[in-house]
Scaffold this motif. Structure first.
Motif, PDB file in Angstrom:
ATOM      1  N   VAL A 225     148.835  63.848  68.581  1.00 44.51           N
ATOM      2  CA  VAL A 225     148.538  65.334  68.218  1.00 44.51           C
ATOM      3  C   VAL A 225     149.760  66.060  67.752  1.00 44.51           C
ATOM      4  O   VAL A 225     149.465  66.757  66.649  1.00 44.51           O
ATOM      5  N   LYS A 226     150.727  66.109  68.358  1.00 41.16           N
ATOM      6  CA  LYS A 226     152.008  66.783  68.086  1.00 41.16           C
ATOM      7  C   LYS A 226     152.470  66.322  66.736  1.00 41.16           C
ATOM      8  O   LYS A 226     152.989  67.230  65.689  1.00 41.16           O
ATOM      9  N   LYS A 227     152.583  65.092  66.216  1.00 37.59           N
ATOM     10  CA  LYS A 227     152.902  64.598  65.027  1.00 37.59           C
ATOM     11  C   LYS A 227     151.995  65.249  63.934  1.00 37.59           C
ATOM     12  O   LYS A 227     152.639  65.548  62.850  1.00 37.59           O
ATOM     13  N   LYS A 228     150.630  64.921  64.139  1.00 35.45           N
ATOM     14  CA  LYS A 228     149.917  65.730  63.296  1.00 35.45           C
ATOM     15  C   LYS A 228     149.842  67.050  62.782  1.00 35.45           C
ATOM     16  O   LYS A 228     149.806  67.578  61.881  1.00 35.45           O
ATOM     17  N   HIS A 229     150.165  67.842  64.032  1.00 35.33           N
ATOM     18  CA  HIS A 229     150.356  69.210  64.055  1.00 35.33           C
ATOM     19  C   HIS A 229     151.749  69.614  63.350  1.00 35.33           C
ATOM     20  O   HIS A 229     151.680  70.559  62.334  1.00 35.33           O
ATOM     21  N   PHE A 230     152.523  68.847  63.578  1.00 31.35           N
ATOM     22  CA  PHE A 230     153.893  68.983  62.843  1.00 31.35           C
ATOM     23  C   PHE A 230     153.846  68.748  61.310  1.00 31.35           C
ATOM     24  O   PHE A 230     154.416  69.608  60.678  1.00 31.35           O
ATOM     25  N   SER A 231     153.163  67.731  60.980  1.00 35.27           N
ATOM     26  CA  SER A 231     153.049  67.218  59.569  1.00 35.27           C
ATOM     27  C   SER A 231     152.211  68.093  58.704  1.00 35.27           C
ATOM     28  O   SER A 231     152.477  68.504  57.696  1.00 35.27           O
ATOM     29  N   LYS A 232     151.264  68.909  59.587  1.00 33.55           N
ATOM     30  CA  LYS A 232     150.390  69.878  59.004  1.00 33.55           C
ATOM     31  C   LYS A 232     151.152  71.256  58.737  1.00 33.55           C
ATOM     32  O   LYS A 232     151.029  71.792  57.600  1.00 33.55           O
ATOM     33  N   SER A 233     152.054  71.554  59.737  1.00 28.66           N
ATOM     34  CA  SER A 233     152.759  72.823  59.486  1.00 28.66           C
ATOM     35  C   SER A 233     153.862  72.760  58.376  1.00 28.66           C
ATOM     36  O   SER A 233     154.324  73.898  57.987  1.00 28.66           O
TER      37      SER A 233
ATOM     38  N   ASP B 157     148.541  59.909  73.041  1.00 27.70           N
ATOM     39  CA  ASP B 157     147.461  60.761  72.435  1.00 27.70           C
ATOM     40  C   ASP B 157     148.382  62.000  72.173  1.00 27.70           C
ATOM     41  O   ASP B 157     148.081  62.875  70.865  1.00 27.70           O
ATOM     42  N   ILE B 158     148.999  62.494  73.169  1.00 24.98           N
ATOM     43  CA  ILE B 158     149.618  63.755  72.977  1.00 24.98           C
ATOM     44  C   ILE B 158     150.644  63.685  71.884  1.00 24.98           C
ATOM     45  O   ILE B 158     150.692  64.817  71.242  1.00 24.98           O
ATOM     46  N   LEU B 159     151.391  62.529  71.837  1.00 28.22           N
ATOM     47  CA  LEU B 159     152.371  62.579  70.835  1.00 28.22           C
ATOM     48  C   LEU B 159     151.691  62.374  69.266  1.00 28.22           C
ATOM     49  O   LEU B 159     152.412  63.023  68.223  1.00 28.22           O
TER      50      LEU B 159
END
Length: 154
Positions: A116-124, A112-114
């Motif tokens: 979320v990080k991937k989604k955050h990275f792709s959005k940024s 789940d943490i990974l």
């Protein structure tokens, strides 16, 4: 032994969405296949023993292709889930009367943490978010640009 005759690999639409997100995450090169290397990293989050994970792979990759497509990935996840609740992972499961459609997705530690990080990275790095695409400068573009930094007198 080929998979597909039984009900293993069938799941609810909700579980299919979860598995699709997991599959996309595990597929490191986005080629629609989970290779052994991808699987080793991803399946390790299940905290199953190496022999159990080898057995999961052997059953899910029953055609001996060396990779898992999405259907085989679902089968692998169902097998991981069954192993986590204490079931023995054998080829006999393929022909069992288990209700695979209602097998819950396995517990994958840290996934789940990974995600979320991937989604955050792709959005940024999404050009729609901040109004411009990130500047990418390649070495080749610098070497072969039409502008020369130094003028040579002939």
């Amino acid at each position: 032994m080929e998979i597909g005759q039984g009900r293993i690999g069938s799941c609810s639409k909700d579980h299919e969405k979860i598995y699709q997100e997991w599959f996309n995450f595990a597929d490191s090169d986005s080629d629609g296949r989970i290779t052994g290397t991808d699987a080793t990293k991803f399946f390790a989050m299940s905290n199953l023993s190496r022999p159990d994970l080898k057995q999961v792979w052997a059953i899910a990759d029953s055609k001996r292709q060396g990779y898992l497509g999405f259907k085989e990935f679902i089968i692998a996840m169902q097998l991981v889930s069954l192993a986590q609740v204490g079931r023995e992972i054998t080829f006999d499961l393929l022909n069992s009367d288990d209700d695979f459609e209602n097998v819950k997705p396995p517990v994958m530690d840290g996934l789940d943490i990974l995600l979320v990080k991937k989604k955050h990275f792709s959005k940024s790095s999404d050009p729609d978010i901040n109004g411009s695409s990130p500047v990418q400068s390649s070495i080749a573009a610098q070497w072969f640009s039409s502008k020369s930094a130094k003028k040579v007198v002939l």
